[in-house]
Design a protein around this motif. Structure first.
Motif, PDB file in Angstrom:
ATOM      1  N   ASP A  55       0.831  -1.211   0.000  1.00  0.00           N
ATOM      2  CA  ASP A  55       0.000   0.000   0.000  1.00  0.00           C
ATOM      3  C   ASP A  55       0.865   1.261   0.000  1.00  0.00           C
ATOM      4  OD1 ASP A  55      -2.477  -1.215  -0.133  1.00  0.00           O
ATOM      5  OD2 ASP A  55      -2.716  -1.327   2.041  1.00  0.00           O
ATOM      6  N   ALA A  56       1.943   1.235   0.781  1.00  0.00           N
ATOM      7  CA  ALA A  56       2.840   2.389   0.830  1.00  0.00           C
ATOM      8  C   ALA A  56       3.521   2.597  -0.521  1.00  0.00           C
ATOM      9  CB  ALA A  56       3.881   2.214   1.933  1.00  0.00           C
ATOM     10  N   ILE A  57       3.881   1.513  -1.165  1.00  0.00           N
ATOM     11  CA  ILE A  57       4.519   1.610  -2.486  1.00  0.00           C
ATOM     12  C   ILE A  57       3.510   2.116  -3.509  1.00  0.00           C
ATOM     13  CG2 ILE A  57       5.592   0.278  -4.341  1.00  0.00           C
ATOM     14  CD1 ILE A  57       6.846  -1.429  -2.008  1.00  0.00           C
ATOM     15  N   ARG A  58       2.271   1.641  -3.407  1.00  0.00           N
ATOM     16  CA  ARG A  58       1.205   2.133  -4.295  1.00  0.00           C
ATOM     17  C   ARG A  58       1.062   3.641  -4.139  1.00  0.00           C
ATOM     18  NH1 ARG A  58      -4.063   1.140  -1.880  1.00  0.00           N
ATOM     19  NH2 ARG A  58      -3.372   3.013  -0.820  1.00  0.00           N
ATOM     20  N   THR A  59       0.970   4.094  -2.901  1.00  0.00           N
ATOM     21  CA  THR A  59       0.780   5.523  -2.639  1.00  0.00           C
ATOM     22  C   THR A  59       1.970   6.340  -3.153  1.00  0.00           C
ATOM     23  OG1 THR A  59      -0.574   5.029  -0.714  1.00  0.00           O
ATOM     24  CG2 THR A  59       0.408   7.236  -0.824  1.00  0.00           C
ATOM     25  N   ALA A  60       3.170   5.889  -2.859  1.00  0.00           N
ATOM     26  CA  ALA A  60       4.375   6.626  -3.262  1.00  0.00           C
ATOM     27  C   ALA A  60       4.578   6.621  -4.777  1.00  0.00           C
ATOM     28  CB  ALA A  60       5.596   6.058  -2.559  1.00  0.00           C
ATOM     29  N   SER A  61       4.183   5.537  -5.429  1.00  0.00           N
ATOM     30  CA  SER A  61       4.417   5.418  -6.874  1.00  0.00           C
ATOM     31  C   SER A  61       3.309   6.043  -7.707  1.00  0.00           C
ATOM     32  CB  SER A  61       4.561   3.948  -7.268  1.00  0.00           C
ATOM     33  OG  SER A  61       3.319   3.256  -7.135  1.00  0.00           O
ATOM     34  N   GLY A  62       2.096   6.134  -7.124  1.00  0.00           N
ATOM     35  CA  GLY A  62       0.967   6.627  -7.899  1.00  0.00           C
ATOM     36  C   GLY A  62       0.397   5.586  -8.843  1.00  0.00           C
ATOM     37  N   VAL A  63       0.845   4.341  -8.687  1.00  0.00           N
ATOM     38  CA  VAL A  63       0.364   3.243  -9.524  1.00  0.00           C
ATOM     39  C   VAL A  63      -0.678   2.479  -8.703  1.00  0.00           C
ATOM     40  CG1 VAL A  63       1.047   1.071 -10.646  1.00  0.00           C
ATOM     41  CG2 VAL A  63       2.540   3.069 -10.787  1.00  0.00           C
ATOM     42  N   SER A  64      -1.803   2.160  -9.319  1.00  0.00           N
ATOM     43  CA  SER A  64      -2.863   1.477  -8.586  1.00  0.00           C
ATOM     44  C   SER A  64      -2.362   0.124  -8.058  1.00  0.00           C
ATOM     45  CB  SER A  64      -4.086   1.254  -9.481  1.00  0.00           C
ATOM     46  OG  SER A  64      -3.817   0.230 -10.422  1.00  0.00           O
ATOM     47  N   LEU A  65      -3.004  -0.328  -6.999  1.00  0.00           N
ATOM     48  CA  LEU A  65      -2.608  -1.602  -6.397  1.00  0.00           C
ATOM     49  C   LEU A  65      -2.779  -2.752  -7.397  1.00  0.00           C
ATOM     50  CD1 LEU A  65      -1.418  -2.478  -3.709  1.00  0.00           C
ATOM     51  CD2 LEU A  65      -3.726  -2.986  -2.910  1.00  0.00           C
ATOM     52  N   LYS A  66      -3.848  -2.715  -8.166  1.00  0.00           N
ATOM     53  CA  LYS A  66      -4.083  -3.758  -9.177  1.00  0.00           C
ATOM     54  C   LYS A  66      -2.935  -3.772 -10.195  1.00  0.00           C
ATOM     55  CE  LYS A  66      -7.308  -5.273 -12.717  1.00  0.00           C
ATOM     56  NZ  LYS A  66      -8.530  -5.007 -13.450  1.00  0.00           N
ATOM     57  N   ARG A  67      -2.574  -2.595 -10.674  1.00  0.00           N
ATOM     58  CA  ARG A  67      -1.491  -2.479 -11.665  1.00  0.00           C
ATOM     59  C   ARG A  67      -0.156  -2.898 -11.053  1.00  0.00           C
ATOM     60  NH1 ARG A  67       0.194  -2.697 -16.701  1.00  0.00           N
ATOM     61  NH2 ARG A  67       1.204  -0.837 -17.486  1.00  0.00           N
ATOM     62  N   LEU A  68       0.062  -2.493  -9.794  1.00  0.00           N
ATOM     63  CA  LEU A  68       1.297  -2.851  -9.103  1.00  0.00           C
ATOM     64  C   LEU A  68       1.455  -4.378  -9.056  1.00  0.00           C
ATOM     65  CD1 LEU A  68       2.544  -1.182  -5.855  1.00  0.00           C
ATOM     66  CD2 LEU A  68       2.880  -3.579  -6.259  1.00  0.00           C
ATOM     67  N   TYR A  69       0.371  -5.078  -8.726  1.00  0.00           N
ATOM     68  CA  TYR A  69       0.438  -6.543  -8.656  1.00  0.00           C
ATOM     69  C   TYR A  69       0.508  -7.191 -10.040  1.00  0.00           C
ATOM     70  CZ  TYR A  69       0.076  -6.983  -3.619  1.00  0.00           C
ATOM     71  OH  TYR A  69       0.348  -6.953  -2.269  1.00  0.00           O
ATOM     72  N   GLN A  70       0.067  -6.496 -11.062  1.00  0.00           N
ATOM     73  CA  GLN A  70       0.263  -7.006 -12.428  1.00  0.00           C
ATOM     74  C   GLN A  70       1.748  -6.944 -12.796  1.00  0.00           C
ATOM     75  OE1 GLN A  70      -2.312  -4.406 -14.677  1.00  0.00           O
ATOM     76  NE2 GLN A  70      -4.078  -5.798 -14.520  1.00  0.00           N
ATOM     77  N   LEU A  71       2.389  -5.868 -12.355  1.00  0.00           N
ATOM     78  CA  LEU A  71       3.808  -5.678 -12.661  1.00  0.00           C
ATOM     79  C   LEU A  71       4.710  -6.539 -11.782  1.00  0.00           C
ATOM     80  CD1 LEU A  71       3.662  -1.783 -12.910  1.00  0.00           C
ATOM     81  CD2 LEU A  71       3.890  -3.376 -14.830  1.00  0.00           C
TER      82      LEU A  71
END
Length: 190
Positions: free
Chosen positions: A31-47
């Motif tokens: 969640d912290a990485i999502r917030t800091a990156s501006g990338v959605s959690l769904k997209r983050l887990y796709q990557l």
């Protein structure tokens, strides 16, 4: 507008690198990485399908950064003895960076090495890569026993890295350079 995969990966890795290095890999959630990156959690887990995969990518990135910074210092010198001492100049410069927290591999190993064989393996590979670089420099300098000299130098280096992180200062790198110079004087006599 959606960002392309390469840009999204870069944003996530930039955020993970900053957060993992500053706070530690266990203290930082996705969640912290999502917030800091501006990338959605769904997209983050796709990557990055898991935090473990992201930690591996972070360590791979840190290894490339380490090698690049080290090589820049070493390659700036021509004399073989000076090339070895440039390792300690690099450690000094690195330890002066505002966000310096020591070695990402030592930090990650300390947190996860006993429960993550992959983190332990990456840390070992990184440290062995550094050792091999020192062996190469020792051979080029004409050391009688390059492996032994490299082992001495790596102990000084690792001590300087850790001590600088703990003390918050660069003096350990200077002291390690002084000790390395003495070891080189004794090891490179012909």
């Amino acid at each position: 507008m959606a960002i392309d995969t390469a840009a999204a990966k870069q944003q996530v890795l930039d955020a993970a690198d900053a957060l993992f290095y500053e706070r530690g890999v266990q203290a930082v959630g996705m969640d912290a990485i999502r917030t800091a990156s501006g990338v959605s959690l769904k997209r983050l887990y796709q990557l990055f399908p898991s935090k473990d995969v992201l930690i591996e990518a972070y360590l791979d990135r840190r290894n490339i950064l380490w090698e690049t910074m080290l090589n820049e210092h070493v390659e700036a010198k021509t004399d073989p003895r000076d090339r070895i001492l440039a390792v300690f100049d690099f450690l000094y410069d690195w330890s002066q960076q505002r966000d310096y927290r020591g070695c990402a591999f030592i930090n990650a190993f300390g947190e996860l090495g006993s429960v993550s064989p992959r983190v332990a393996e990456l840390a070992l590979q990184h440290k062995e890569g550094f050792r091999q670089a020192l062996i190469g420099l020792a051979k080029a300098a004409g050391a009688e026993d390059p492996d032994r000299l490299a082992d001495h130098l790596i102990l000084l280096s690792e001590g300087a890295i850790t001590r600088s992180a703990i003390s918050g200062g660069s003096d350990p790198a200077l002291r390690a350079r002084e000790a390395a110079s003495l070891i080189l004087d004794a090891s490179l006599r012909h």
